[in-house]
Design a protein around this motif. Structure first.
Motif: not given
Length: 256
Positions: A226-227, A229-230, A233
């Motif tokens: 998740k990190v 992906e952040k 992005r």
């Protein structure tokens, strides 16, 4: 990335010579920079003094209201023995906000949080350039590092601006290592980075640590998807901040 002593010695020597070359190529003799008392501005100020002489470095302290860590900035200037001036920006900030709040709601429904956060860095850079253009042969130097640059954690036409960028390809942990090699006191290079505006550290705002980011940048390794992906992005949608402004291409001749 951990740098060996020999790598640090060569890196600092190369940076010092590179700063001299940048100044020679653009006709500058003195550098101006905003001083926060954090690692980036401390290291750039130290490198500038090393390259050009401390008498050719001017630090600007530009607090917005009460700034709890302002003493770090004063102490850094004293440690390096560089000239410095303090220009509070609180009143300027309030004037801008009041002007914006005076606009009708069909123009803007209200002053956004992002506007309030990004306005102070732009005011500071305006002041830096205003002073630089009143001092012959002076140049504003950019103090940001690669970690901030990678995720766009900077303000367009604010703290990402300058004539050249000594630390733009070094991660935050590498900047710390350079600072230690330059014998800067630990308090200037390990202070948790913060914008001085939100009352939070950078890592609180970002939601991940610089250690995680730096490891990902240098090795491509990251445990929390998740990190990842952040970060990906943020990198994708903020990379425009460090690219030249797009210019429409035409076939009209340029004959000079």
């Amino acid at each position: 990335m951990n740098l060996e002593k020999g790598e640090l010695e060569k890196t600092v020597a190369d940076l010092t010579e590179w700063i001299r070359l940048q100044m020679k190529n653009n006709g500058g003799k003195r550098i101006l920079l905003g001083i926060s008392g954090g690692k980036d501005s401390s290291v750039v100020a130290a490198l500038g003094a090393r390259a050009l002489g401390k008498e050719n470095v001017l630090g600007l302290l530009m607090p917005k209201g009460e700034q709890a860590d302002i003493d770090f900035a004063y102490e850094l200037c004293k440690f390096l023995d560089i000239k410095n001036v303090t220009i509070p920006i609180d009143d300027m900030f309030k004037e801008y906000i009041q002007s914006l709040e005076g606009l009708s709601e069909d123009i803007i429904p209200g002053v956004s949080k992002d506007t309030s956060i990004n306005l102070p860095p732009r005011i500071r850079m305006t002041i830096l350039y205003a002073i630089s253009q009143s001092i012959n042969d002076s140049r504003v130097v950019h103090t940001g590092n690669l970690s901030e640059k990678w995720i766009g954690y900077t303000t367009v036409y604010g703290d990402n601006t300058g004539a050249f960028s000594p630390l733009g390809n070094f991660t935050s942990d590498e900047v710390i290592q350079i600072g230690r090699y330059l014998n800067l006191p630990e308090k200037f290079i390990v202070k948790p980075p913060a914008d001085g505006l939100t009352g939070k550290t950078d890592e609180d705002v970002l939601g991940f640590s610089y250690d995680t980011l730096n490891k990902y940048i240098r090795s491509g390794q990251i445990d929390d998807l998740k990190v990842k992906e952040k970060i990906d992005r943020m990198h994708k949608y903020t990379s425009f901040k460090f690219k030249p402004i797009p210019i429409f291409e035409n076939d009209f001749p340029v004959n000079i």
